[in-house]
Motif scaffolding. Structure first.
Motif, mmCIF file in Angstrom:
data_model
loop_
_atom_site.group_PDB
_atom_site.id
_atom_site.type_symbol
_atom_site.label_atom_id
_atom_site.label_comp_id
_atom_site.label_asym_id
_atom_site.label_seq_id
_atom_site.Cartn_x
_atom_site.Cartn_y
_atom_site.Cartn_z
ATOM 1 N N ARG A 102 -74.442 -55.466 4.522
ATOM 2 C CA ARG A 102 -74.812 -55.453 3.095
ATOM 3 C C ARG A 102 -75.951 -56.431 2.871
ATOM 4 O O ARG A 102 -76.049 -57.434 3.565
ATOM 5 N N TRP A 103 -76.777 -56.115 1.873
ATOM 6 C CA TRP A 103 -77.858 -57.026 1.472
ATOM 7 C C TRP A 103 -77.849 -57.130 -0.037
ATOM 8 O O TRP A 103 -77.872 -56.114 -0.743
ATOM 9 N N ASP A 104 -77.811 -58.357 -0.555
ATOM 10 C CA ASP A 104 -77.839 -58.590 -1.996
ATOM 11 C C ASP A 104 -79.156 -59.274 -2.342
ATOM 12 O O ASP A 104 -79.310 -60.486 -2.132
ATOM 13 N N PRO A 105 -80.136 -58.526 -2.862
ATOM 14 C CA PRO A 105 -81.440 -59.116 -3.164
ATOM 15 C C PRO A 105 -81.367 -60.161 -4.281
ATOM 16 O O PRO A 105 -82.209 -61.057 -4.350
ATOM 17 N N ALA A 106 -80.350 -60.069 -5.125
ATOM 18 C CA ALA A 106 -80.234 -61.018 -6.241
ATOM 19 C C ALA A 106 -79.885 -62.418 -5.743
ATOM 20 O O ALA A 106 -80.366 -63.422 -6.268
ATOM 21 N N THR A 107 -79.045 -62.492 -4.706
ATOM 22 C CA THR A 107 -78.607 -63.792 -4.183
ATOM 23 C C THR A 107 -79.251 -64.125 -2.837
ATOM 24 O O THR A 107 -79.062 -65.230 -2.310
ATOM 25 N N CYS A 108 -80.011 -63.136 -2.269
ATOM 26 C CA CYS A 108 -80.611 -63.282 -0.932
ATOM 27 C C CYS A 108 -79.536 -63.528 0.130
ATOM 28 O O CYS A 108 -79.745 -64.282 1.085
ATOM 29 N N GLU A 109 -78.385 -62.895 -0.055
ATOM 30 C CA GLU A 109 -77.293 -63.019 0.915
ATOM 31 C C GLU A 109 -77.158 -61.738 1.734
ATOM 32 O O GLU A 109 -77.218 -60.628 1.191
ATOM 33 N N MET A 110 -76.986 -61.915 3.027
ATOM 34 C CA MET A 110 -76.876 -60.800 3.964
ATOM 35 C C MET A 110 -75.525 -60.873 4.677
ATOM 36 O O MET A 110 -75.130 -61.944 5.164
ATOM 37 N N VAL A 111 -74.820 -59.750 4.718
ATOM 38 C CA VAL A 111 -73.553 -59.663 5.452
ATOM 39 C C VAL A 111 -73.825 -58.982 6.782
ATOM 40 O O VAL A 111 -74.436 -57.907 6.831
ATOM 41 N N ILE A 112 -73.396 -59.617 7.868
ATOM 42 C CA ILE A 112 -73.535 -59.035 9.204
ATOM 43 C C ILE A 112 -72.176 -59.080 9.895
ATOM 44 O O ILE A 112 -71.513 -60.125 9.913
ATOM 45 N N ASP A 113 -71.743 -57.934 10.419
ATOM 46 C CA ASP A 113 -70.509 -57.855 11.192
ATOM 47 C C ASP A 113 -70.860 -57.828 12.674
ATOM 48 O O ASP A 113 -71.647 -56.975 13.109
ATOM 49 N N LEU A 114 -70.273 -58.739 13.445
ATOM 50 C CA LEU A 114 -70.571 -58.855 14.875
ATOM 51 C C LEU A 114 -69.312 -58.564 15.682
ATOM 52 O O LEU A 114 -68.221 -59.046 15.349
ATOM 53 N N VAL A 115 -69.458 -57.775 16.740
ATOM 54 C CA VAL A 115 -68.334 -57.503 17.633
ATOM 55 C C VAL A 115 -68.022 -58.774 18.429
ATOM 56 O O VAL A 115 -68.917 -59.391 19.012
ATOM 57 N N ALA A 116 -66.754 -59.160 18.416
ATOM 58 C CA ALA A 116 -66.319 -60.352 19.137
ATOM 59 C C ALA A 116 -65.939 -59.972 20.561
ATOM 60 O O ALA A 116 -65.049 -59.157 20.776
ATOM 61 N N HIS A 117 -66.653 -60.521 21.523
ATOM 62 C CA HIS A 117 -66.303 -60.281 22.930
ATOM 63 C C HIS A 117 -66.789 -61.459 23.754
ATOM 64 O O HIS A 117 -67.682 -62.210 23.340
ATOM 65 N N GLU A 118 -66.210 -61.618 24.927
ATOM 66 C CA GLU A 118 -66.589 -62.736 25.788
ATOM 67 C C GLU A 118 -67.985 -62.507 26.354
ATOM 68 O O GLU A 118 -68.352 -61.374 26.680
ATOM 69 N N GLY A 119 -68.750 -63.599 26.491
ATOM 70 C CA GLY A 119 -70.095 -63.478 27.037
ATOM 71 C C GLY A 119 -71.042 -62.929 25.988
ATOM 72 O O GLY A 119 -70.636 -62.460 24.930
ATOM 73 N N GLY A 120 -72.327 -62.988 26.282
ATOM 74 C CA GLY A 120 -73.304 -62.496 25.312
ATOM 75 C C GLY A 120 -73.706 -63.603 24.359
ATOM 76 O O GLY A 120 -72.861 -64.326 23.830
ATOM 77 N N VAL A 121 -74.999 -63.731 24.156
ATOM 78 C CA VAL A 121 -75.548 -64.835 23.360
ATOM 79 C C VAL A 121 -75.031 -64.805 21.926
ATOM 80 O O VAL A 121 -74.488 -65.793 21.424
ATOM 81 N N ALA A 122 -75.180 -63.665 21.251
ATOM 82 C CA ALA A 122 -74.821 -63.599 19.834
ATOM 83 C C ALA A 122 -73.311 -63.531 19.642
ATOM 84 O O ALA A 122 -72.775 -64.114 18.694
ATOM 85 N N ALA A 123 -72.597 -62.833 20.540
ATOM 86 C CA ALA A 123 -71.140 -62.756 20.419
ATOM 87 C C ALA A 123 -70.519 -64.143 20.574
ATOM 88 O O ALA A 123 -69.596 -64.513 19.845
ATOM 89 N N SER A 124 -71.051 -64.916 21.514
ATOM 90 C CA SER A 124 -70.550 -66.279 21.704
ATOM 91 C C SER A 124 -70.797 -67.121 20.458
ATOM 92 O O SER A 124 -69.932 -67.896 20.026
ATOM 93 N N TRP A 125 -71.993 -66.953 19.860
ATOM 94 C CA TRP A 125 -72.277 -67.688 18.623
ATOM 95 C C TRP A 125 -71.303 -67.268 17.534
ATOM 96 O O TRP A 125 -70.723 -68.119 16.839
ATOM 97 N N ALA A 126 -71.081 -65.957 17.382
ATOM 98 C CA ALA A 126 -70.217 -65.451 16.312
ATOM 99 C C ALA A 126 -68.799 -65.996 16.446
ATOM 100 O O ALA A 126 -68.167 -66.381 15.456
ATOM 101 N N MET A 127 -68.288 -66.061 17.685
ATOM 102 C CA MET A 127 -66.912 -66.492 17.899
ATOM 103 C C MET A 127 -66.734 -67.986 17.605
ATOM 104 O O MET A 127 -65.622 -68.450 17.406
ATOM 105 N N ASN A 128 -67.849 -68.717 17.569
ATOM 106 C CA ASN A 128 -67.786 -70.152 17.269
ATOM 107 C C ASN A 128 -68.540 -70.515 15.993
ATOM 108 O O ASN A 128 -68.724 -71.701 15.693
ATOM 109 N N ALA A 129 -68.975 -69.506 15.242
ATOM 110 C CA ALA A 129 -69.813 -69.735 14.058
ATOM 111 C C ALA A 129 -69.062 -70.544 13.009
ATOM 112 O O ALA A 129 -67.843 -70.397 12.838
ATOM 113 N N LYS A 130 -69.812 -71.382 12.305
ATOM 114 C CA LYS A 130 -69.214 -72.159 11.227
ATOM 115 C C LYS A 130 -70.198 -72.251 10.064
ATOM 116 O O LYS A 130 -71.413 -72.080 10.234
ATOM 117 N N VAL A 131 -69.649 -72.496 8.887
ATOM 118 C CA VAL A 131 -70.479 -72.644 7.686
ATOM 119 C C VAL A 131 -71.493 -73.755 7.925
ATOM 120 O O VAL A 131 -71.160 -74.815 8.463
#
Length: 276
Positions: A102-131
Motif C-alpha cells: 500500500r502507498w498513502d500519498p497523504a502521509t508518505c507511508e509505504m506498506v511492504i510485506d516481506l517473506v520471512a526466511h533464513e538467509g538473504g539480505v532483505a529477509a534477514s533485515w525484515a526478521m530483525n527489523a525495528k522501529v
C-alpha cells in the motif's frame, strides 16, 4: 469508479510513461508479524511527495539496506553528467525488489510485506527489523495491466507474489471475476483480503523444502491442475520462482491454447540464487 478501477476493468489501454529515477530515505514506523511467513513493515518516506506511482497494482521498489552494521544507508546522487553515483565515496547499499502493498500519498507511508526466511539480505533485515531503522527506496516500477475488454483475471503466484495479489484484489472493481491460486508454506499463512471483486482464492500449502521432492515450489504442478479457463477474453498473471513461472506460462499457452500476449509471467526469484 476511480481511475485505477477503470484501468483494471480494461476500459482503456495503458500509456507507458518513462521511468523517472529518484531515491528516498525511509524510516521504519511499524513492524508486524502478519503470518508465520510474512512480516509487514511500514516506512515513512522523507520527501515522499516526490514519489511517482506507476498506476500498476503490482508495482515494486528496491529496498536498500546497510552495507554492514556500522555503516548507515546512504543514497546515490544525481551528478553533473546526468548519471547517478557516489562522488563522496559512500558505500553502495545492497538492495532487493519488493512489492508496494500500500502507498498513502497523504502521509508518505509505504506498506511492504516481506517473506520471512533464513538467509538473504532483505529477509534477514525484515526478521530483525525495528522501529527507527532507516532504509533506502527508489521510485517504483510495475507490470500488471489488464488488457482492454478483459472479462476475467487469473492470478497464480507463490508466497512472494502474495503482496501483489492482495493489492490487486483490493483495487479490482466491484463484480470483476478473479480466480486466484497462491502457494504458501502452511495454512497459517493464509490472509484475509478485502475485495469488491467476484473473487475465488485457492490456497496451496506446499511451498518450501519437502523431503520427497526437489526445490521450494510446486507452482508449475498447480498450474497443471488448471484444465480450463473462463469463456471470453481474460488476463493471466503469474509470479514466483523463474523456471516454475516459465513452465506455468507454457501450460496456459501450449496446453490450454491461451493467447501469450495476455499473459504476464514474472520471475521474482531463482531457485538456488539470492534475489537481486
Amino acid at each position: 469508479m476511480n481511475a485505477n478501477a477503470q484501468a483494471l476493468s480494461g476500459t482503456h489501454d495503458h500509456d507507458h510513461a518513462p521511468y523517472v529515477e529518484d531515491n528516498f530515505l525511509a524510516t521504519t514506523t511499524s513492524v508486524e508479524r502478519l503470518t508465520p511467513s510474512m512480516i509487514r513493515v511500514v516506512l515513512k518516506l522523507d520527501g515522499g511527495e516526490r514519489l511517482t506511482p506507476t498506476g500498476h497494482p503490482d508495482e515494486w521498489v528496491r529496498l536498500a539496506l546497510q552495507p554492514d552494521p556500522e555503516t548507515p544507508v546512504t543514497l546515490p546522487v544525481l551528478m553533473e553528467n546526468g548519471k547517478w553515483g557516489r562522488p563522496d565515496g559512500s558505500q553502495h547499499c545492497p538492495n532487493r525488489p519488493y512489492t508496494i502493498r500500500r502507498w498513502d500519498p497523504a502521509t508518505c507511508e509505504m506498506v511492504i510485506d516481506l517473506v520471512a526466511h533464513e538467509g538473504g539480505v532483505a529477509a534477514s533485515w525484515a526478521m530483525n527489523a525495528k522501529v527507527g531503522d532507516v532504509v533506502g527506496i527508489c521510485n517504483p516500477e510495475g507490470r500488471f495491466w489488464i488488457p482492454k475488454g478483459s472479462e476475467w483475471l487469473l492470478m497464480l503466484t507463490d508466497i512472494t507474489g502474495l503482496p501483489a495479489v492482495g493489492r490487486v484484489l483490493e483495487e479490482l472493481p466491484e463484480g470483476f471475476r478473479a480466480i486466484v491460486h497462491v502457494e504458501i508454506p502452511s495454512d497459517a499463512d493464509r490472509q484475509d483480503i478485502d475485495t469488491a471483486a467476484d473473487a475465488s482464492i485457492v490456497w496451496h500449502a506446499c511451498h518450501g523444502l519437502k523431503p520427497k521432492r526437489p526445490g521450494y515450489t510446486e507452482l508449475s504442478r498447480i498450474a497443471g491442475t488448471i484444465t480450463e479457463l473462463p469463456e471470453g477474453p481474460g488476463y493471466i498473471y503469474i509470479a514466483g520462482e523463474a523456471k516454475a513461472v516459465s513452465d506455468s506460462r507454457k501450460h496456459f499457452r501450449d496446453v490450454l491454447g491461451f493467447d501469450k500476449n495476455r499473459i504476464d509471467a514474472i520471475g521474482y526469484w531463482i531457485e538456488g540464487q539470492a534475489r537481486v
